[in-house]
Design a protein around this motif. Structure first.
Motif, mmCIF file in Angstrom:
data_model
loop_
_atom_site.group_PDB
_atom_site.id
_atom_site.type_symbol
_atom_site.label_atom_id
_atom_site.label_comp_id
_atom_site.label_asym_id
_atom_site.label_seq_id
_atom_site.Cartn_x
_atom_site.Cartn_y
_atom_site.Cartn_z
ATOM 1 N N ALA A 13 0.832 -1.206 0.000
ATOM 2 C CA ALA A 13 0.000 0.000 0.000
ATOM 3 C C ALA A 13 0.865 1.254 0.000
ATOM 4 C CB ALA A 13 -0.939 -0.008 1.204
ATOM 5 N N GLY A 16 2.460 1.479 -3.525
ATOM 6 C CA GLY A 16 1.415 1.850 -4.482
ATOM 7 C C GLY A 16 0.962 3.277 -4.287
ATOM 8 N N SER A 17 0.799 3.669 -3.041
ATOM 9 C CA SER A 17 0.372 5.031 -2.759
ATOM 10 C C SER A 17 1.443 6.028 -3.135
ATOM 11 C CB SER A 17 0.041 5.178 -1.269
ATOM 12 O OG SER A 17 -1.055 4.372 -0.958
ATOM 13 N N VAL A 20 1.455 6.844 -6.824
ATOM 14 C CA VAL A 20 0.346 7.681 -7.287
ATOM 15 C C VAL A 20 0.373 9.050 -6.611
ATOM 16 C CG1 VAL A 20 -2.164 7.838 -7.421
ATOM 17 C CG2 VAL A 20 -1.048 5.654 -7.767
ATOM 18 N N ALA A 21 0.670 9.062 -5.336
ATOM 19 C CA ALA A 21 0.626 10.313 -4.575
ATOM 20 C C ALA A 21 1.990 10.576 -3.950
ATOM 21 C CB ALA A 21 -0.459 10.216 -3.502
ATOM 22 N N THR A 95 -7.543 11.825 -0.991
ATOM 23 C CA THR A 95 -7.859 10.964 -2.135
ATOM 24 C C THR A 95 -7.890 9.512 -1.683
ATOM 25 O OG1 THR A 95 -5.545 10.585 -2.733
ATOM 26 C CG2 THR A 95 -6.621 12.549 -3.692
ATOM 27 N N GLU A 96 -8.371 8.657 -2.548
ATOM 28 C CA GLU A 96 -8.394 7.225 -2.254
ATOM 29 C C GLU A 96 -6.980 6.710 -1.991
ATOM 30 O OE1 GLU A 96 -9.771 3.010 -4.322
ATOM 31 O OE2 GLU A 96 -10.449 4.898 -5.192
ATOM 32 N N GLU A 97 -6.021 7.164 -2.774
ATOM 33 C CA GLU A 97 -4.635 6.734 -2.596
ATOM 34 C C GLU A 97 -4.084 7.197 -1.252
ATOM 35 O OE1 GLU A 97 -5.716 8.340 -5.385
ATOM 36 O OE2 GLU A 97 -5.669 6.662 -6.798
ATOM 37 N N GLU A 98 -4.426 8.412 -0.854
ATOM 38 C CA GLU A 98 -3.964 8.927 0.433
ATOM 39 C C GLU A 98 -4.617 8.178 1.588
ATOM 40 O OE1 GLU A 98 -3.007 13.442 -1.138
ATOM 41 O OE2 GLU A 98 -5.000 12.992 -0.326
ATOM 42 N N ASN A 100 -5.556 5.092 1.447
ATOM 43 C CA ASN A 100 -4.850 3.806 1.480
ATOM 44 C C ASN A 100 -3.492 3.935 2.162
ATOM 45 O OD1 ASN A 100 -6.844 2.215 0.325
ATOM 46 N ND2 ASN A 100 -6.198 2.719 -1.748
#
Length: 111
Positions: A13, A16-17, A20-21, A95-98, A100
């Motif tokens: 996670a 992946g995060s 993206v972020a 955000t969803e990524e944040e 996560n």
């Protein structure tokens, strides 16, 4: 070992995060929005945390009883007790990524 899946999930996670972020600093966000209740180490041993009887996220047994979905839902929607929010909703702030990344951070607090 029970920690291995959590470690791998947390690592995945976080990686992946971060892809993206990459500008998101989950530790700084934790300090800003979570630490006042949950404490720096996730123990919940703050004045507010004790009052709300928060769980100790350092405890592997506590971690095992919480699903990823429950954690994400609490972050997104907040937590209500007796019709009043005991934790603010952050779904519109992150955000969803944040979110996560927060999940991974909470999972990383287990001893």
């Amino acid at each position: 070992m029970k920690r291995t899946p959590y470690f791998m999930l947390s690592l995945a996670a976080m990686i992946g995060s971060s892809l993206v972020a990459d500008e998101f600093d989950v530790v700084a966000a934790w300090e800003k929005d979570c630490q006042k209740c949950h404490a720096e180490d996730g123990s919940g041993l703050t004045k507010k945390g004790r009052k709300l009887r928060l769980k100790d996220y350092r405890d592997p047994e506590v971690q095992a009883k919480m699903s990823d979905e429950e954690i994400v839902k609490a972050i997104n929607e907040g937590v209500k007790e007796d019709g009043e929010f005991t934790m603010n909703a952050y779904g519109e702030d992150y955000t969803e990524e944040e979110i996560n990344a927060f999940l991974a951070y909470v999972r990383s607090l287990a001893k």
